[in-house]
Motif scaffolding. Sequence first.
Motif, PDB file in Angstrom:
ATOM      1  N   LYS A  66       0.859  -1.175   0.000  1.00  0.00           N
ATOM      2  CA  LYS A  66       0.000   0.000   0.000  1.00  0.00           C
ATOM      3  C   LYS A  66       0.905   1.237   0.000  1.00  0.00           C
ATOM      4  O   LYS A  66       1.822   1.350   0.813  1.00  0.00           O
ATOM      5  CB  LYS A  66      -0.907   0.008   1.230  1.00  0.00           C
ATOM      6  CG  LYS A  66      -1.989   1.044   1.161  1.00  0.00           C
ATOM      7  CD  LYS A  66      -3.013   0.849   2.273  1.00  0.00           C
ATOM      8  CE  LYS A  66      -4.122   1.852   2.082  1.00  0.00           C
ATOM      9  NZ  LYS A  66      -5.166   1.713   3.097  1.00  0.00           N
ATOM     10  N   VAL A  67       0.658   2.121  -0.958  1.00  0.00           N
ATOM     11  CA  VAL A  67       1.455   3.334  -1.094  1.00  0.00           C
ATOM     12  C   VAL A  67       0.528   4.545  -1.186  1.00  0.00           C
ATOM     13  O   VAL A  67      -0.684   4.391  -1.355  1.00  0.00           O
ATOM     14  CB  VAL A  67       2.383   3.271  -2.340  1.00  0.00           C
ATOM     15  CG1 VAL A  67       3.439   2.184  -2.174  1.00  0.00           C
ATOM     16  CG2 VAL A  67       1.581   3.034  -3.605  1.00  0.00           C
ATOM     17  N   TYR A  68       1.103   5.725  -1.079  1.00  0.00           N
ATOM     18  CA  TYR A  68       0.318   6.951  -1.081  1.00  0.00           C
ATOM     19  C   TYR A  68       0.981   7.974  -1.993  1.00  0.00           C
ATOM     20  O   TYR A  68       2.211   8.032  -2.067  1.00  0.00           O
ATOM     21  CB  TYR A  68       0.238   7.536   0.344  1.00  0.00           C
ATOM     22  CG  TYR A  68      -0.360   6.564   1.321  1.00  0.00           C
ATOM     23  CD1 TYR A  68      -1.720   6.563   1.582  1.00  0.00           C
ATOM     24  CD2 TYR A  68       0.436   5.613   1.965  1.00  0.00           C
ATOM     25  CE1 TYR A  68      -2.280   5.654   2.464  1.00  0.00           C
ATOM     26  CE2 TYR A  68      -0.106   4.703   2.847  1.00  0.00           C
ATOM     27  CZ  TYR A  68      -1.467   4.727   3.091  1.00  0.00           C
ATOM     28  OH  TYR A  68      -2.013   3.812   3.948  1.00  0.00           O
ATOM     29  N   VAL A  69       0.169   8.770  -2.661  1.00  0.00           N
ATOM     30  CA  VAL A  69       0.708   9.879  -3.449  1.00  0.00           C
ATOM     31  C   VAL A  69       1.149  10.946  -2.456  1.00  0.00           C
ATOM     32  O   VAL A  69       0.445  11.232  -1.484  1.00  0.00           O
ATOM     33  CB  VAL A  69      -0.348  10.430  -4.427  1.00  0.00           C
ATOM     34  CG1 VAL A  69       0.152  11.682  -5.113  1.00  0.00           C
ATOM     35  CG2 VAL A  69      -0.715   9.374  -5.456  1.00  0.00           C
ATOM     36  N   HIS A  70       2.307  11.517  -2.671  1.00  0.00           N
ATOM     37  CA  HIS A  70       2.833  12.525  -1.756  1.00  0.00           C
ATOM     38  C   HIS A  70       1.858  13.701  -1.641  1.00  0.00           C
ATOM     39  O   HIS A  70       1.319  14.161  -2.658  1.00  0.00           O
ATOM     40  CB  HIS A  70       4.201  13.016  -2.248  1.00  0.00           C
ATOM     41  CG  HIS A  70       4.907  13.839  -1.231  1.00  0.00           C
ATOM     42  ND1 HIS A  70       4.701  15.194  -1.121  1.00  0.00           N
ATOM     43  CD2 HIS A  70       5.789  13.488  -0.266  1.00  0.00           C
ATOM     44  CE1 HIS A  70       5.437  15.645  -0.133  1.00  0.00           C
ATOM     45  NE2 HIS A  70       6.110  14.639   0.404  1.00  0.00           N
ATOM     46  N   PRO A  71       1.602  14.199  -0.431  1.00  0.00           N
ATOM     47  CA  PRO A  71       0.645  15.303  -0.237  1.00  0.00           C
ATOM     48  C   PRO A  71       0.982  16.576  -1.007  1.00  0.00           C
ATOM     49  O   PRO A  71       0.093  17.380  -1.290  1.00  0.00           O
ATOM     50  CB  PRO A  71       0.687  15.562   1.271  1.00  0.00           C
ATOM     51  CG  PRO A  71       1.225  14.315   1.869  1.00  0.00           C
ATOM     52  CD  PRO A  71       2.122  13.694   0.827  1.00  0.00           C
ATOM     53  N   GLY A  72       2.225  16.762  -1.386  1.00  0.00           N
ATOM     54  CA  GLY A  72       2.616  17.946  -2.164  1.00  0.00           C
ATOM     55  C   GLY A  72       2.371  17.796  -3.656  1.00  0.00           C
ATOM     56  O   GLY A  72       2.585  18.724  -4.430  1.00  0.00           O
ATOM     57  N   SER A  73       1.901  16.644  -4.071  1.00  0.00           N
ATOM     58  CA  SER A  73       1.714  16.354  -5.489  1.00  0.00           C
ATOM     59  C   SER A  73       0.370  16.866  -5.996  1.00  0.00           C
ATOM     60  O   SER A  73      -0.632  16.855  -5.279  1.00  0.00           O
ATOM     61  CB  SER A  73       1.782  14.836  -5.693  1.00  0.00           C
ATOM     62  OG  SER A  73       1.341  14.481  -6.975  1.00  0.00           O
ATOM     63  N   VAL A  74       0.342  17.265  -7.249  1.00  0.00           N
ATOM     64  CA  VAL A  74      -0.912  17.640  -7.903  1.00  0.00           C
ATOM     65  C   VAL A  74      -1.861  16.452  -7.896  1.00  0.00           C
ATOM     66  O   VAL A  74      -3.071  16.603  -7.701  1.00  0.00           O
ATOM     67  CB  VAL A  74      -0.641  18.121  -9.353  1.00  0.00           C
ATOM     68  CG1 VAL A  74      -1.931  18.268 -10.133  1.00  0.00           C
ATOM     69  CG2 VAL A  74       0.153  19.409  -9.354  1.00  0.00           C
TER      70      VAL A  74
END
Length: 195
Positions: A66-74
């Motif tokens: 399980k991974v997450y898109v970085h919060p700073g990403s569009v």
Amino acid sequence: SNSNSNSNSNSTQRAQRAQRSNFYGSNLELVRCVICAGLFPRIAQIIPPAPGQRSGPSLVTRDSDKVYVHPGSVNFRRLSTNATSTASGSGWICYHSCVKTTKAYLHDSTAIGKYALLLFSSSDMELTEGRGSVVVDGWIKIKMPEKGSVLCKLLRKELEALLARKVRSPATSFADDRAAPLVLDTIRRLLEFGQ
């Protein structure tokens, strides 16, 4: 004066080369395909939240991590506002790196569509007869009619043959290859109308 005309001529030539090199720069689906080809196998599947669930979608890699898109990403904002897909209308994201801090975060991610995966990722494509899907690279399952999946597999084969001819003879122009315009135009149209 002669030096100025040479400088202007060189600038004009550079500008013309840049314009030719960026001919398809505004075709975002094609750009996504190129990014997919370059970043494959770094792919994550976007799994929408269950009905009634407040959290955003989950992302899962090939290894079921399980991974997450970085919060700073569009893409973080896009996924937060549209839980089932991103800009490409896709359930997939490719990424440059995954950095584990408090969570495993994907950096430099791009939403990709099914045709990017079918045509520009792994050449390992398995058609699942009667089930209306294609499995790419042993784990990426894409739903589509059987006829469509067969046609995509044949188009992928033609694209690979075209690229192999270009690698063998880099100086040869695609314009000199009889099949190239047809294959490339078919891919362009598929990307344009198929998303």
